[in-house]
Motif scaffolding. Sequence first.
Motif, PDB file in Angstrom:
ATOM      1  N   ASN A 174      27.679  84.530 120.231  1.00 31.27           N
ATOM      2  CA  ASN A 174      27.247  83.155 119.968  1.00 31.27           C
ATOM      3  C   ASN A 174      28.469  82.299 119.677  1.00 31.27           C
ATOM      4  O   ASN A 174      29.356  82.736 118.956  1.00 31.27           O
ATOM      5  CB  ASN A 174      26.342  83.112 118.741  1.00 31.27           C
ATOM      6  N   TYR A 175      28.505  81.104 120.243  1.00 31.47           N
ATOM      7  CA  TYR A 175      29.602  80.200 119.894  1.00 31.47           C
ATOM      8  C   TYR A 175      29.104  78.765 119.925  1.00 31.47           C
ATOM      9  O   TYR A 175      28.075  78.460 120.524  1.00 31.47           O
ATOM     10  CB  TYR A 175      30.798  80.403 120.825  1.00 31.47           C
ATOM     11  N   GLU A 176      29.863  77.904 119.298  1.00 31.49           N
ATOM     12  CA  GLU A 176      29.467  76.503 119.215  1.00 31.49           C
ATOM     13  C   GLU A 176      30.286  75.684 120.210  1.00 31.49           C
ATOM     14  O   GLU A 176      31.492  75.919 120.360  1.00 31.49           O
ATOM     15  CB  GLU A 176      29.698  75.987 117.795  1.00 31.49           C
TER      16      GLU A 176
ATOM     17  N   LYS B 153      34.106  74.941 120.898  1.00 31.05           N
ATOM     18  CA  LYS B 153      34.648  74.017 119.901  1.00 31.05           C
ATOM     19  C   LYS B 153      35.951  74.574 119.328  1.00 31.05           C
ATOM     20  O   LYS B 153      36.957  73.875 119.246  1.00 31.05           O
ATOM     21  CB  LYS B 153      33.622  73.851 118.781  1.00 31.05           C
TER      22      LYS B 153
ATOM     23  N   SER C 276      21.148  73.684 116.819  1.00 30.78           N
ATOM     24  CA  SER C 276      21.678  74.848 116.138  1.00 30.78           C
ATOM     25  C   SER C 276      20.680  75.998 116.122  1.00 30.78           C
ATOM     26  O   SER C 276      21.048  77.115 115.881  1.00 30.78           O
ATOM     27  CB  SER C 276      22.067  74.471 114.709  1.00 30.78           C
TER      28      SER C 276
ATOM     29  N   SER D  73      18.914  78.676 117.774  1.00 32.52           N
ATOM     30  CA  SER D  73      19.065  79.369 119.034  1.00 32.52           C
ATOM     31  C   SER D  73      17.785  80.102 119.388  1.00 32.52           C
ATOM     32  O   SER D  73      17.270  80.878 118.608  1.00 32.52           O
ATOM     33  CB  SER D  73      20.234  80.348 118.902  1.00 32.52           C
TER      34      SER D  73
ATOM     35  N   ASN E 294      28.184  70.309 119.866  1.00 36.95           N
ATOM     36  CA  ASN E 294      27.401  70.852 118.747  1.00 36.95           C
ATOM     37  C   ASN E 294      26.199  71.670 119.202  1.00 36.95           C
ATOM     38  O   ASN E 294      25.189  71.727 118.519  1.00 36.95           O
ATOM     39  CB  ASN E 294      26.922  69.720 117.811  1.00 36.95           C
ATOM     40  N   GLU E 295      26.294  72.308 120.351  1.00 38.85           N
ATOM     41  CA  GLU E 295      25.235  73.218 120.785  1.00 38.85           C
ATOM     42  C   GLU E 295      25.651  74.642 120.447  1.00 38.85           C
ATOM     43  O   GLU E 295      26.834  74.951 120.406  1.00 38.85           O
ATOM     44  CB  GLU E 295      25.078  73.158 122.303  1.00 38.85           C
ATOM     45  N   THR E 296      24.642  75.503 120.239  1.00 35.44           N
ATOM     46  CA  THR E 296      24.957  76.923 120.084  1.00 35.44           C
ATOM     47  C   THR E 296      24.695  77.598 121.414  1.00 35.44           C
ATOM     48  O   THR E 296      23.590  77.480 121.956  1.00 35.44           O
ATOM     49  CB  THR E 296      24.082  77.558 118.998  1.00 35.44           C
TER      50      THR E 296
END
Length: 440
Positions: free
Chosen positions: A79-81, A157, A27, A29, A85-87
Motif C-alpha cells: 500500500n502506498y499514498e 508521495k 484513504s 482502501s 492523497n489516494e491510497t
Amino acid sequence: MCAGGRRRRLSRALPAPGASASSSSGSSSSGSPSSGLALLRCCCLVLGICQSYALEINLTDSKNATCLYSKWQMTFTVNYETTGNETKNVTVTVPENVTYDGSSCGDNQTVPQIAVQFGLGYSWNLNFTKEENNSYSIDTIVFTYNTSDNQTFPEAKEKGQILSIVEIRKARIPLNKIFRCHSEESFVGDNATHHYWETMVQAFIQNGTISKEEFICGKDRASTTAAPVTTQVVPTTTATPIPQEKPYPGKYAVKNGNDTCLLATMGLQLNVTQNKVNSVININPNVTEVTGSCNNETAELRLSGSNVKYIDFIFAVKNGNRFYLKEVNVSLTFVNASDLNVANNNLSYWDAPLGSSYMCNREQTLAVAETLQINTFDLRVQPFSVVAGKYSTAEECFADSDLNFLIPIAVGVALGFLIILVFISYIIGRRKSRTGYQSV
Ligand SMILES: *[C@@H]1O[C@H](CO)[C@@H](O)[C@H](O)[C@H]1NC(C)=O
Ligand SMILES: *[C@@H]1O[C@H](CO)[C@@H](O)[C@H](O)[C@H]1NC(C)=O
Ligand SMILES: *[C@@H]1O[C@H](CO)[C@@H](O)[C@H](O)[C@H]1NC(C)=O
Ligand SMILES: *[C@@H]1O[C@H](CO)[C@@H](O)[C@H](O)[C@H]1NC(C)=O
Ligand SMILES: *[C@@H]1O[C@H](CO)[C@@H](O)[C@H](O)[C@H]1NC(C)=O
Ligand SMILES: *[C@@H]1O[C@H](CO)[C@@H](O)[C@H](O)[C@H]1NC(C)=O
Ligand SMILES: *[C@@H]1O[C@H](CO)[C@@H](O)[C@H](O)[C@H]1NC(C)=O
Ligand SMILES: *[C@@H]1O[C@H](CO)[C@@H](O)[C@H](O)[C@H]1NC(C)=O
C-alpha cells in the motif's frame, strides 16, 4: 515488478505496468490484498504476463558441500499514498532475473541467510537461527521496495527505499529436515503483506546432502488430512495439498543418444487403498525426474520424485504392428517409513498401431493392483517410432471418441424408427380407407 524485455513491452499498454490489481480513492482502501492477489494471478494467467518466477538457491561451503538449499515463490502486496492523497494497492512480483549476493551458510560467528536483489532497488533478506532441541527456525524477513520506481509506484508521495519487516520464529524445524509448504502463507509486515508458496527450505545442512525427510507446514497437513485419511498412510509428500484437483500434466521424454525415442504427456494421480483407507496422490511433474530406455520390442518410462521412489511404465510390441502398456511397477514410501511396492506385468492398456501415438483426454483408470489404481488425465504417449522428437498421428481412446460416433448412431436409429412408424401408419391408413369403401 515485471522486468525483462518481453513483459516490459507488453506492459506498456497497461496503466500500472508490472504491478497492478486494485486502486481505490480516498484513504479507505477497498478490496482485500488477497482478493487483489487472486485477481492479479487470474489476469496474469490470461495475459501470460506479470507472473512471479520461482526462486532457487543452493549454497555450498568451502568444501563444496551443499550447506543451504531453498526454493520458493513470493509476491508482495504494497500500500502506498499518491500525490493526490489516494491510497493505492500494488502487487510486486519477482522477475526472472535476480541475484543472490550476500547469501551465506553462516559460520560460528554469523547465522545463515538468503539475500535476493532484483529490479531497481528491490531486495529481500531472510535469516535463520538455531533453536533448542536440535531445531532451527526462520528468524526475520526484510523486504525492501523502492517507491522511486515510477513504473510500479506511479505518483508515489514519498519516494525512496522502504522496508517491510516480518519476524517469524514460529515453526521449529528439526535439524536435518527440509521445511516444505506448498500452500500459500501470508505475513503482514510493515507497509506490505508478504505471500509465500511452494516453499522448500533447509538450513544447517549436514554432510552436504539435502534431507529427504520433510517437515510439513500446518496448512499443508490440514489439507492432506482433511479427507478421512489416517496419518499412517499419508505419503511423505505435500506436492499435492489438494489431491481432489486434477493433476497438472507433465511432459516426459526419453532419449536414445541424441534422439527422443519415447514421448509421454499426462497428468498422473495415484489412488492408494490400504487397510480400507484411501489416499490420492497427484504427481507434480515439476519435481519429477525422468529416465528410461528404448529397445526394438520394449520401451520403459521411469518417473521418480520425492515421495515416489519410482513409477515404471513398460511398453511392448504385439503382432509386430501394435504397441500397448504391458507393465506398471510402483514403489512409494510413507511417513511411517513403510513401503508400498506394486507390480503388474499383465496389463493391456493404451493399445495403438506402431508409428502412431495413443491419446486419451478423458480420465482413465489403470487398475494395477488391489491397493493401487492410477488415474491419467490428458494422456498422450508414443513409446516407439518417434520421429524428430514429435508425436505421430494419434489414435484416440474409446472414451474420447464414443460420443462422436454414438451420436450419429443414435440419430440414425431414431430416424429409422420414425420412417418405419410413418410407413406403418400409412399402410394402416390405406387398409382402413379401403375397408371403409367396401362397407359403403
Ligand atoms: C493532501 O493532504 C494534505 C494534508 O492532509 C493537504 O495539505 C494537501 O492539500 C492534499 N493534497 C491534495 C492534492 O488534495
Ligand atoms: C569458530 O571460528 C574460529 C575462527 O573463526 C575457529 O578457530 C573455531 O574453531 C570455530 N569454532 C567452531 C566450534 O567451529
Ligand atoms: C536476522 O536479521 C534481522 C534483521 O536484519 C536482525 O534484526 C536479527 O538480529 C537477525 N537474526 C540473527 C539471529 O542474527
Ligand atoms: C525440548 O525438549 C524437552 C524434552 O523433550 C522439552 O521438555 C522442552 O520443552 C523442549 N524445549 C523447547 C524449547 O521446545
Ligand atoms: C553425517 O556423517 C557422519 C559420519 O559420516 C554420520 O555419523 C552422521 O550421522 C551423518 N549425519 C547425517 C545427518 O546424515
Ligand atoms: C549429438 O549431438 C552432439 C552435439 O549436437 C554432436 O556433437 C554429436 O555428434 C551427436 N551424437 C550423435 C550420436 O548424433
Ligand atoms: C480410489 O479407489 C477407491 C477404491 O477402488 C475408489 O472407491 C475411489 O473412488 C477412487 N478414487 C479416485 C479419486 O479415483
Ligand atoms: C509447475 O510449473 C508450472 C510452470 O512453472 C506451473 O504453472 C504449475 O503450477 C506447476 N505445477 C505444480 C503442480 O506445482
